[in-house]
Design a protein around this motif. Structure first.
Motif, PDB file in Angstrom:
ATOM      1  N   ASN A  85       0.801  -1.227   0.000  1.00 36.40           N
ATOM      2  CA  ASN A  85       0.000   0.000   0.000  1.00 36.40           C
ATOM      3  C   ASN A  85       0.834   1.277   0.000  1.00 36.40           C
ATOM      4  N   THR A  86       1.966   1.286   0.720  1.00 37.11           N
ATOM      5  CA  THR A  86       2.788   2.496   0.740  1.00 37.11           C
ATOM      6  C   THR A  86       3.443   2.767  -0.613  1.00 37.11           C
ATOM      7  N   ASP A  87       3.800   1.696  -1.346  1.00 41.54           N
ATOM      8  CA  ASP A  87       4.375   1.879  -2.680  1.00 41.54           C
ATOM      9  C   ASP A  87       3.342   2.465  -3.637  1.00 41.54           C
ATOM     10  N   CYS A  88       2.099   2.078  -3.450  1.00 37.69           N
ATOM     11  CA  CYS A  88       1.021   2.588  -4.298  1.00 37.69           C
ATOM     12  C   CYS A  88       0.777   4.067  -4.037  1.00 37.69           C
ATOM     13  N   THR A  89       0.579   4.418  -2.788  1.00 37.81           N
ATOM     14  CA  THR A  89       0.231   5.811  -2.475  1.00 37.81           C
ATOM     15  C   THR A  89       1.392   6.764  -2.750  1.00 37.81           C
TER      16      THR A  89
ATOM     17  N   LEU B  45      15.778  10.036 -15.315  1.00 38.81           N
ATOM     18  CA  LEU B  45      15.288   9.907 -13.945  1.00 38.81           C
ATOM     19  C   LEU B  45      13.804   9.578 -13.978  1.00 38.81           C
ATOM     20  N   PRO B  46      13.348   8.635 -13.150  1.00 41.68           N
ATOM     21  CA  PRO B  46      11.931   8.300 -13.156  1.00 41.68           C
ATOM     22  C   PRO B  46      11.084   9.411 -12.561  1.00 41.68           C
ATOM     23  N   GLN B  47       9.993   9.732 -13.212  1.00 38.31           N
ATOM     24  CA  GLN B  47       9.067  10.715 -12.676  1.00 38.31           C
ATOM     25  C   GLN B  47       7.917  10.049 -11.924  1.00 38.31           C
ATOM     26  N   GLY B  48       7.756   8.742 -12.064  1.00 39.47           N
ATOM     27  CA  GLY B  48       6.713   8.050 -11.341  1.00 39.47           C
ATOM     28  C   GLY B  48       5.333   8.286 -11.890  1.00 39.47           C
ATOM     29  N   LEU B  49       5.172   8.222 -13.223  1.00 39.69           N
ATOM     30  CA  LEU B  49       3.828   8.358 -13.782  1.00 39.69           C
ATOM     31  C   LEU B  49       2.914   7.273 -13.256  1.00 39.69           C
ATOM     32  N   CYS B  50       3.442   6.066 -13.112  1.00 40.88           N
ATOM     33  CA  CYS B  50       2.641   4.945 -12.605  1.00 40.88           C
ATOM     34  C   CYS B  50       3.454   4.153 -11.598  1.00 40.88           C
ATOM     35  N   PRO B  51       2.868   3.813 -10.467  1.00 51.36           N
ATOM     36  CA  PRO B  51       3.578   2.975  -9.494  1.00 51.36           C
ATOM     37  C   PRO B  51       3.599   1.531  -9.976  1.00 51.36           C
ATOM     38  N   GLY B  52       4.569   0.763  -9.487  1.00 59.16           N
ATOM     39  CA  GLY B  52       4.572  -0.656  -9.822  1.00 59.16           C
ATOM     40  C   GLY B  52       5.670  -1.050 -10.784  1.00 59.16           C
TER      41      GLY B  52
END
Length: 285
Positions: free
Chosen positions: A34-38, A101-108
């Motif tokens: 859950n923390t990785d998702c949020t 560098l990753p911007q984190g558009l999508c988690p996972g």
């Protein structure tokens, strides 16, 4: 007995499907802690990853990029995805290089990407250096005439599709300005098939992308797709090495090596190896 609890632990791990696909009330997602998702901007949903530990929930993100939503690439109907990488110049000794560098558009996981609408990831227009190269080697033809191997062309390398190039929306003889407009329209077909053929993990700057667009415009989408050049790029080989070795092989037309094509391929290699801080592939979204 040590072996029994170890087997139990391993069995529990085998049932977990972290990074596996899930669906929360019809919305595609991925099973994540859950923390990785949020932390990646996602929303968690309980009860949709039943075999996982209690802190692993179905993670969805319905807004990313330009009108996109996060899903596995295999479920992205448009085929247009953005991985959320940005490129920054970094001074390494005396040379500027690009780092991502990753911007984190999508988690996972890496294949859980931002799925964009078809129009959102249209390939960019080629730069001025590419247009100049194409114009130089195609030459300006005001009225339909046979090219070096007898195919009817007009403008800057427009291959006639109908008798007397009836599909061209200009009267003949054309002006150079009209031919330049027609070239920009024609190029969209070739940049689209080129971008579609090259995987997203291959990063090309504007000059590299432009050189390959010139080559594709000259040789056609079918030849480009089936080429060793594209397969080597997609296999992760160094782009500059691939271009230097593969582009010079494309000098034949009608079974004959043409001096003009030899010069064009050499110019495309020079353009390809010219530094640029502008990233053109994958298409910016």
């Amino acid at each position: 007995m040590i072996s029994i609890p170890l087997l139990v632990v391993f069995a529990g791990l085998a049932r977990a499907a972290v990074n596996g696909a899930c669906s929360a009330n019809g919305t595609p997602g991925v099973c994540l802690v859950n923390t990785d998702c949020t932390s990646g901007g996602g929303t968690t949903h309980s009860g949709f990853c039943p075999n996982d530990p209690s802190n692993v929930l179905c993670c969805t993100k319905t807004s990313c990029g330009s009108g996109g939503n996060c899903r596995f690439t295999s479920a992205c109907a448009s085929g247009n995805t953005a991985s959320g990488m940005c490129f920054l110049p970094l001074l390494y000794e005396t040379t500027f290089v690009l780092i991502s560098l990753p911007q984190g558009l999508c988690p996972g996981p890496s294949d859980f990407k931002c799925c964009l609408p078809s129009a959102a990831c249209a390939p960019p227009a080629v730069n001025a250096a590419t247009v100049s190269l194409i114009k130089e080697f195609e030459g300006f033809v005001a009225s339909p005439s046979p090219d070096p191997i007898g195919l009817p062309t007009v403008g800057y390398g427009h291959l006639c599709q109908q008798a007397n190039c009836a599909e061209v929306p200009f009267s003949f003889p054309m002006t150079e300005a009209q031919a330049a407009t027609l070239l920009q329209t024609d190029l969209k077909t070739y940049t689209k098939c080129l971008s579609d053929a090259i995987v997203d993990s291959v990063r090309l700057n504007a000059n590299q992308y432009g050189a390959l667009s010139s080559w594709t415009f000259n040789e056609g989408c079918g030849n480009m797709r089936s080429s060793t050049l594209i397969s080597r790029l997609n296999n992760g080989e160094n782009p500059n090495t691939v271009a230097a070795q593969e582009l010079p092989k494309w000098t034949f037309a009608g079974g004959v090596s043409l001096p003009g094509l030899v010069r064009r391929r050499a110019a495309e290699v020079v353009l390809f190896q010219t530094a640029s801080s502008v990233i053109s592939h994958p298409p910016p979204c």
